[in-house]
Write an enzyme that holds these catalytic residues in place. Structure first.
Site, PDB file in Angstrom:
ATOM      1  N   GLY A   1       0.783  -1.229   0.000  1.00  0.00           N
ATOM      2  CA  GLY A   1       0.000   0.000   0.000  1.00  0.00           C
ATOM      3  C   GLY A   1       0.810   1.272   0.000  1.00  0.00           C
ATOM      4  O   GLY A   1       0.298   2.337  -0.343  1.00  0.00           O
ATOM      5  N   ARG A   2       2.078   1.187   0.385  1.00  0.00           N
ATOM      6  CA  ARG A   2       2.948   2.369   0.329  1.00  0.00           C
ATOM      7  C   ARG A   2       4.367   1.980  -0.079  1.00  0.00           C
ATOM      8  O   ARG A   2       5.336   2.633   0.294  1.00  0.00           O
ATOM      9  CB  ARG A   2       2.955   3.110   1.664  1.00  0.00           C
ATOM     10  CG  ARG A   2       3.414   2.298   2.869  1.00  0.00           C
ATOM     11  CD  ARG A   2       3.609   3.213   4.073  1.00  0.00           C
ATOM     12  NE  ARG A   2       3.944   2.478   5.265  1.00  0.00           N
ATOM     13  CZ  ARG A   2       4.376   3.053   6.388  1.00  0.00           C
ATOM     14  NH1 ARG A   2       4.525   4.362   6.437  1.00  0.00           N
ATOM     15  NH2 ARG A   2       4.651   2.323   7.457  1.00  0.00           N
TER      16      ARG A   2
ATOM     17  N   LYS B   1       9.540   1.940   0.813  1.00  0.00           N
ATOM     18  CA  LYS B   1       8.569   2.281   1.841  1.00  0.00           C
ATOM     19  C   LYS B   1       8.358   3.780   1.740  1.00  0.00           C
ATOM     20  O   LYS B   1       9.309   4.554   1.810  1.00  0.00           O
ATOM     21  CB  LYS B   1       9.113   1.890   3.221  1.00  0.00           C
ATOM     22  CG  LYS B   1       8.099   1.837   4.342  1.00  0.00           C
ATOM     23  CD  LYS B   1       8.763   1.253   5.589  1.00  0.00           C
ATOM     24  CE  LYS B   1       7.765   1.063   6.713  1.00  0.00           C
ATOM     25  NZ  LYS B   1       8.418   0.455   7.910  1.00  0.00           N
TER      26      LYS B   1
ATOM     27  N   ASP C   1      -2.054   7.352   2.628  1.00  0.00           N
ATOM     28  CA  ASP C   1      -1.460   8.310   1.689  1.00  0.00           C
ATOM     29  C   ASP C   1      -0.219   7.753   0.996  1.00  0.00           C
ATOM     30  O   ASP C   1       0.378   8.420   0.149  1.00  0.00           O
ATOM     31  CB  ASP C   1      -1.125   9.635   2.389  1.00  0.00           C
ATOM     32  CG  ASP C   1      -0.104   9.491   3.514  1.00  0.00           C
ATOM     33  OD1 ASP C   1       0.517   8.420   3.636  1.00  0.00           O
ATOM     34  OD2 ASP C   1       0.074  10.464   4.280  1.00  0.00           O
TER      35      ASP C   1
ATOM     36  N   ASP D   1       1.697 -11.298   7.018  1.00  0.00           N
ATOM     37  CA  ASP D   1       2.172 -10.493   5.899  1.00  0.00           C
ATOM     38  C   ASP D   1       3.537  -9.874   6.185  1.00  0.00           C
ATOM     39  O   ASP D   1       4.123  -9.250   5.295  1.00  0.00           O
ATOM     40  CB  ASP D   1       1.155  -9.399   5.543  1.00  0.00           C
ATOM     41  CG  ASP D   1       0.835  -8.491   6.718  1.00  0.00           C
ATOM     42  OD1 ASP D   1       0.308  -9.002   7.718  1.00  0.00           O
ATOM     43  OD2 ASP D   1       1.107  -7.276   6.637  1.00  0.00           O
ATOM     44  N   ASN D   2       4.045 -10.056   7.402  1.00  0.00           N
ATOM     45  CA  ASN D   2       5.368  -9.544   7.758  1.00  0.00           C
ATOM     46  C   ASN D   2       6.391 -10.656   7.949  1.00  0.00           C
ATOM     47  O   ASN D   2       7.475 -10.403   8.483  1.00  0.00           O
ATOM     48  CB  ASN D   2       5.294  -8.705   9.045  1.00  0.00           C
ATOM     49  CG  ASN D   2       4.674  -7.345   8.803  1.00  0.00           C
ATOM     50  OD1 ASN D   2       4.662  -6.854   7.675  1.00  0.00           O
ATOM     51  ND2 ASN D   2       4.151  -6.743   9.842  1.00  0.00           N
TER      52      ASN D   2
END
Length: 458
Positions: A97-98, A118, A130, A259-260
């Site tokens: 997402g970022r 990142k 954002d 997810d990590n």
């Protein structure tokens, strides 16, 4: 830069193996157009392992701030698709997402590496975010990766931090705050959650494709008769070592969601991390971890649970029994790894499973009872001899250590000073002059100190 099949390991050797997966695994994206690009950190030591240390600052910024493609690597950034359990609640709306993966290349160990970001802007998986990263978050990631590398943990390495000139609003730090884009050098960004997404979508074809990709490209093995079992066996061994490495380092990742967890067993993605000041199994890193799910002492259990979720995800392409058998390997792999990692940090030569297990138990018990500082203890005990000041509660640990030979002497200048630490108060103290006066001298001195400790330990 040019590629050559006969190139030395430290030359630039680009790759684009991710593209062999085909569609359905990622989405092509475009990096944000930042109002400015001010280079704040470049890791030439890491860059040298992939043949990029020779870039001048201008080209560095073009590649890692404007994301001009590296020659003969990925032609454009790719946002990876994945799902995951977040604090054990399944979330099918995840994905990069970022960040994105924008290059692949081989390092001096012959491993296929990713350059990922990142804070590089929004993607189809940003949800309401954002897509940006705070400068403080980038500084914290540098400090985490440098410290973990020095302590012998297989970790992603922060390659670059570039300040990007935007004002960000965050609920967990004073706002507006400064922005940055970070580049990490990582041994893949394929997660357990990458497999979970395909299982969730009942996509057996792509599940098999991803399994074969990981075995061939990341584990450097040809898929055998049972590729899913082969994959899980590898991941169990690698993640057990990761768990042991965290414990020996006194490190709390804070967000050990599926997810990590990287299928290479490499630690990555640092948010609310902390190093524990003492051996407190209940010590947590994240203020939102109210149940202590990812507390210091629960990390091996948490990582094992994540490996179990990989087994569940592989069930569409494999029978349960051999997967269960592979999972049973976690405990013995962890016990072997914690002995190896603890003796490494103590600067002594391992003696074997039984002796190493007894040593670890004696030290953990003494640390709990005494409340001694972790960094102080490991500094004082390096080489296997406890100073006189360690009292009666250390009798068993002292006796256990007496049978060990030193792995390395204490001649490095680091041992004539004070132990290097990275506790939360010091992290805040490193950030304070950057925030107040754009003074990076304390940060730069700390990175140098951490690297000196790494030299003394290695």
């Amino acid at each position: 830069m040019t590629a050559s099949p006969q190139a030395e390991p430290t030359s630039y050797r680009p790759a684009s193996r991710l593209l062999t997966l085909g569609d359905g695994f990622f989405d092509p994206v475009t990096a944000a157009d930042f109002p400015e690009t001010r280079l704040r950190f470049r890791n030439d030591r890491a860059a040298a392992t992939i043949g990029l240390a020779g870039l001048d600052d201008a080209e560095w910024i073009r590649r890692f701030g404007r994301f001009e493609p590296l020659p003969d690597s990925l032609p454009q950034p790719l946002a990876l698709r994945y799902h995951g359990h977040q604090f054990r609640s399944y979330n099918p709306e995840l994905g990069d997402g970022r960040g994105f993966t924008f290059a692949q290349l081989y390092d001096d160990r012959g491993r296929l590496m990713d350059l990922g970001t990142k804070g590089s802007g929004t993607t189809p998986w940003s949800r309401s975010g954002d897509g940006r990263l705070t400068l403080k978050g980038a500084v914290r990631e540098v400090l985490a990766t440098e410290m973990l590398e020095a302590l012998g943990v297989e970790t992603s390495r922060t390659l670059s931090v570039i300040e990007t000139g935007e004002a960000l609003y965050r609920g967990d730090e004073p706002s507006p705050t400064r922005s940055a884009v970070l580049v990490r050098l990582s041994h893949s960004h394929i997660r357990i959650g990458s497999f979970q997404r395909l299982a969730y979508e009942r996509d057996e074809t792509r599940l098999r494709t991803l399994t074969d990709y990981v075995l061939r490209e990341l584990h450097t093995q040809e898929p055998g008769a049972e590729p899913a079992v082969q994959l899980l066996t590898n991941v169990v061994a690698r993640t057990a070592r990761l768990a042991a490495s965290y414990m020996a380092a006194g490190f709390v990742h804070g967000v050990l969601n599926t997810d990590n967890i990287n299928v290479t067993g490499e630690s990555f993605d640092y948010g609310p991390w902390r190093f524990a000041p003492t051996w407190d199994p209940a010590f947590t890193a994240a203020y939102f971890d109210q149940t202590g799910l990812y507390a210091l002492g629960r990390q091996p259990e948490a990582i094992h649970w994540n490996a179990m979720q990989l087994a569940v995800a592989l069930r569409p392409i494999c029978d349960a029994e051999p997967l269960i058998a592979a999972l049973d390997g976690f405990a013995p792999a962890y016990q072997a790894a914690i002995g190896e990692r603890m003796t490494w940090r103590l600067g002594v030569v391992p003696r074997g499973a039984d002796d190493d297990r007894a040593l670890v138990q004696a030290i953990e018990q003494a640390l709990r009872v005494s409340g001694a500082g972790l960094d102080r203890f490991f500094f004082d005990a390096f080489g296997g001899v406890l100073p006189v000041g360690y009292g009666a509660e250390w009798a068993d640990a002292r006796a256990a250590l007496a049978g060990y030979a030193p792995r390395k002497d204490r001649s490095h200048p680091y041992w004539s000073g004070e132990p290097c630490s990275m506790l939360i108060d010091e992290v805040e103290a490193i950030w304070a002059p950057i925030a107040a006066a754009d003074d990076w001298s304390v940060f730069e001195a700390k990175v140098a100190e951490v690297r000196a400790m790494g030299e003394a330990l290695s």
